[in-house]
Design a protein around this motif. Structure first.
Motif, short mmCIF file in Angstrom:
data_model
loop_
_atom_site.label_atom_id
_atom_site.label_comp_id
_atom_site.label_asym_id
_atom_site.label_seq_id
_atom_site.Cartn_x
_atom_site.Cartn_y
_atom_site.Cartn_z
N SER A 114 -4.23 4.38 8.11
CA SER A 114 -3.15 4.97 8.00
C SER A 114 -2.31 4.10 6.90
N ASP A 115 -1.78 4.98 5.96
CA ASP A 115 -0.77 3.94 4.96
C ASP A 115 -0.14 5.20 4.53
N GLU A 167 0.31 -8.61 11.81
CA GLU A 167 0.32 -9.56 10.79
C GLU A 167 1.59 -10.45 10.95
N LYS A 168 1.59 -11.86 10.38
CA LYS A 168 2.60 -12.46 10.44
C LYS A 168 3.44 -12.45 9.19
N PRO A 169 4.95 -12.61 9.28
CA PRO A 169 5.60 -12.90 10.69
C PRO A 169 5.68 -11.56 11.56
N HIS A 172 3.24 -20.33 7.89
CA HIS A 172 1.92 -20.66 8.48
C HIS A 172 1.78 -22.25 8.85
N ALA A 227 -0.74 -3.90 9.43
CA ALA A 227 -0.81 -4.96 8.16
C ALA A 227 0.16 -4.14 7.17
N THR A 228 1.42 -3.81 7.49
CA THR A 228 2.45 -3.25 6.75
C THR A 228 3.39 -4.02 6.32
N THR A 233 6.54 -6.53 6.33
CA THR A 233 7.17 -7.37 7.59
C THR A 233 8.39 -6.51 8.29
N GLY A 243 -0.80 -12.47 13.89
CA GLY A 243 -1.78 -12.75 12.93
C GLY A 243 -1.66 -14.03 12.31
N GLY A 274 -1.66 0.33 7.44
CA GLY A 274 -1.41 -0.45 6.19
C GLY A 274 -2.67 -0.93 5.57
N GLY A 327 -3.18 -2.20 2.35
CA GLY A 327 -2.68 -3.03 1.16
C GLY A 327 -3.49 -4.26 1.02
N TYR A 360 1.31 7.29 10.67
CA TYR A 360 0.51 6.61 11.79
C TYR A 360 0.79 7.23 12.87
N THR A 379 8.52 -3.44 8.68
CA THR A 379 8.34 -2.27 9.53
C THR A 379 7.46 -2.66 10.81
N1 LIG Z 1 -2.10 -13.46 7.32
C1 LIG Z 1 -2.27 -13.66 6.07
O1 LIG Z 1 -2.57 -14.95 5.75
C2 LIG Z 1 -1.45 -12.77 5.37
C3 LIG Z 1 -1.49 -12.69 3.96
C4 LIG Z 1 -0.82 -11.62 3.16
C5 LIG Z 1 -0.05 -10.71 3.96
N2 LIG Z 1 0.25 -11.02 5.26
C6 LIG Z 1 1.31 -10.13 6.01
O2 LIG Z 1 0.72 -8.88 5.91
C7 LIG Z 1 1.78 -7.84 5.91
C8 LIG Z 1 1.33 -7.14 4.52
O3 LIG Z 1 1.39 -7.89 3.61
P1 LIG Z 1 0.48 -7.33 2.28
O4 LIG Z 1 0.48 -8.33 1.36
O5 LIG Z 1 -0.78 -6.75 2.56
O6 LIG Z 1 1.41 -5.97 1.76
P2 LIG Z 1 0.84 -4.80 0.96
O7 LIG Z 1 2.10 -4.44 0.21
O8 LIG Z 1 -0.22 -5.14 -0.13
O9 LIG Z 1 0.53 -3.83 1.91
C9 LIG Z 1 1.12 -3.14 2.58
C10 LIG Z 1 0.92 -1.75 2.93
O10 LIG Z 1 1.56 -0.97 3.94
C11 LIG Z 1 1.78 0.23 3.28
N3 LIG Z 1 2.96 0.80 4.37
C12 LIG Z 1 3.95 0.60 4.19
N4 LIG Z 1 4.89 1.23 5.30
C13 LIG Z 1 3.90 1.94 6.00
C14 LIG Z 1 4.08 2.61 7.07
N5 LIG Z 1 5.33 2.87 7.65
N6 LIG Z 1 2.83 3.00 7.69
C15 LIG Z 1 1.80 2.86 6.95
N7 LIG Z 1 1.53 2.22 5.92
C16 LIG Z 1 2.81 1.65 5.23
C17 LIG Z 1 2.18 0.19 1.98
O11 LIG Z 1 2.02 1.45 1.34
C18 LIG Z 1 1.21 -0.90 1.57
O12 LIG Z 1 -0.15 -0.26 1.06
C19 LIG Z 1 3.17 -8.69 5.67
O13 LIG Z 1 3.75 -9.00 6.99
C20 LIG Z 1 2.84 -9.89 5.25
O14 LIG Z 1 3.61 -11.15 5.53
C21 LIG Z 1 -0.52 -11.90 5.84
#
Ligand SMILES: NC(=O)c1ccc[n+]([C@@H]2O[C@H](COP(=O)([O-])OP(=O)(O)OC[C@H]3O[C@@H](n4cnc5c(N)ncnc54)[C@H](O)[C@@H]3O)[C@@H](O)[C@H]2O)c1
Length: 350
Positions: A34-35, A93-95, A179, A70-71, A73, A120, A10, A12, A55, A75
């Motif tokens: 991987s993404d 990553e959280k949750p 959080h 980091a995909t 939640t 996370g 992930g 993103g 992945y 997934t």
């Molecule tokens: N710790 C923190 O402060 C914090 C901050 C933001 C997000 N998060 C958590 O991180 C996670 C991702 O959030 P985000 O905002 O980065 O989302 P995002 O949508 O920006 O990124 C997610 C990425 O995962 C990819 N993806 C989806 N399914 C996939 C798979 N099966 N294999 C590989 N890649 C795949 C998507 O194409 C995308 O690029 C969530 O669980 C969110 O709650 C945590």
């Protein structure tokens, strides 16, 4: 120090921050990413690492010691279980997952395959959060009576151009409050009951924009929390911790811990109490003294979390927040949603 091989699943918003850190931290070798979105290939080029749209193929073809998941939640469980089956430790990553039953399955799989889960909730790696926990748990405030916490800020209107953020489950309770719940559990102890009210009156979307909750801690302390993403306010962890440069720092506090011997404002770490040498009985007519408890120059929780993950993989540390702990934080947060819907106090389903 043995180097450990890290892959990111992930790429993103948060995944890119992990990529950047994993390419810099000593003892951590970024080996693949991987993404499912082909744009992720640009990340492979940027860091000169192999990129995979699948992945599962990455887990077969690369030698990965630990994966950062980091995909989205919903997934996390499937991807985490696949990592466990390949003997790969994970920073999820959280949750931890979208549901408690998914979290149970993931925790069981990790145990069965003898791999570690670090969740996370990176704020536990913030030195000020750790210091607050020490002050509260070492009894420096006396017996903890209660805590107030505020998550109050304004999300810009274009944040809601994404449809799911207007719908149930896409709001500040599951996205942000989780959080604070984790911080409060870490600092004050287990939460055994919650009573919450939620409102969507300000924006009029299906999702809540505001909530108010009462927390009962197992040690007898009470907590009071106001959550709103619809107010121009300086009082939230995001705007007060200085942890993330994307948020302007307001220099205010977001939590106040009150005990029988003193009180602590966080994150200014101001401790209020009556001086020991004051004449007469301490109480509201007497002046309180103010002490600053902690100064820190180097406080980078996301880097600290990754360095800790590498230690966990090497077997030099146990996860600061393991799968079971991540599950408990999710259970309390879901109890908040359930209480707000049913208008009754709810004990988290632990
Ligand atoms: N710790 C923190 O402060 C914090 C901050 C933001 C997000 N998060 C958590 O991180 C996670 C991702 O959030 P985000 O905002 O980065 O989302 P995002 O949508 O920006 O990124 C997610 C990425 O995962 C990819 N993806 C989806 N399914 C996939 C798979 N099966 N294999 C590989 N890649 C795949 C998507 O194409 C995308 O690029 C969530 O669980 C969110 O709650 C945590």
């Amino acid at each position: 120090m043995n180097s450990v091989n890290i892959a990111i699943i992930g790429t993103g918003l948060i995944g890119q921050r992990h990529l950047d850190l994993a390419s810099k931290i000593p003892g951590c070798k970024l080996v693949a990413a991987s993404d499912t979105h082909p744009d992720g290939a640009k990340m492979g080029q940027k860091y000169s690492i192999p990129f995979y749209e699948d992945y599962r193929r990455m887990l077969i073809e690369e030698k990965v010691d630990g994966a950062i998941i980091a995909t989205p939640t919903n997934t996390h469980a499937d991807i985490g279980i696949a990592c466990a089956q390949h003997g790969v430790h994970m920073l999820v990553e959280k949750p931890i997952t979208g549901s408690l039953s998914d979290a149970e399955q993931l925790v069981d799989a990790a145990q069965q395959h003898n791999v570690k889960i670090l969740v996370g909730h990176h704020r536990r790696h913030n030195l000020l959060v750790q210091q607050a926990r020490e002050i509260v748990q070492n009894g420096q405030l006396g017996k903890l009576i209660g805590v107030t916490a505020l998550f109050a800020l304004l999300k810009p209107t274009d944040y809601f151009n994404v449809e799911w953020r207007k719908q149930t489950g896409g709001g500040p309770i599951l996205t942000n409050l989780i959080h604070d719940i984790d911080n409060l559990r870490f600092i004050c102890g287990e939460i055994e009951n919650v009573y919450a009210a939620a409102s969507s009156a300000t924006r009029g979307f299906e999702v809540e924009d505001t909530a108010s909750l009462t927390l009962h801690f197992a040690n007898g302390a009470l907590g009071s929390v106001l959550v709103s993403d619809a107010t121009p306010s300086p009082w939230s962890y995001e705007l007060t911790s200085g942890e993330n440069a994307d948020y302007p720092f307001t220099g205010q506090d977001c939590y106040q811990f009150c005990g029988t011997e003193g009180s602590l404002a966080f994150p200014s770490m101001t401790l209020w109490r009556y001086p020991k040498k004051q004449e007469g009985l301490p109480g509201w007519y007497k002046p309180l003294e103010q002490l600053r408890r902690f100064e820190t120059a180097e406080n980078r929780p996301l880097s600290a979390q990754l360095a800790h993950f590498c230690d966990v993989i090497r077997g030099d540390a146990e996860p600061l927040i393991n799968g079971r702990e991540g599950l408990k934080t999710l259970a309390v947060t879901q109890a908040v949603l359930e209480s707000a819907q049913q208008r009754v106090p709810i004990a988290p389903h632990l």
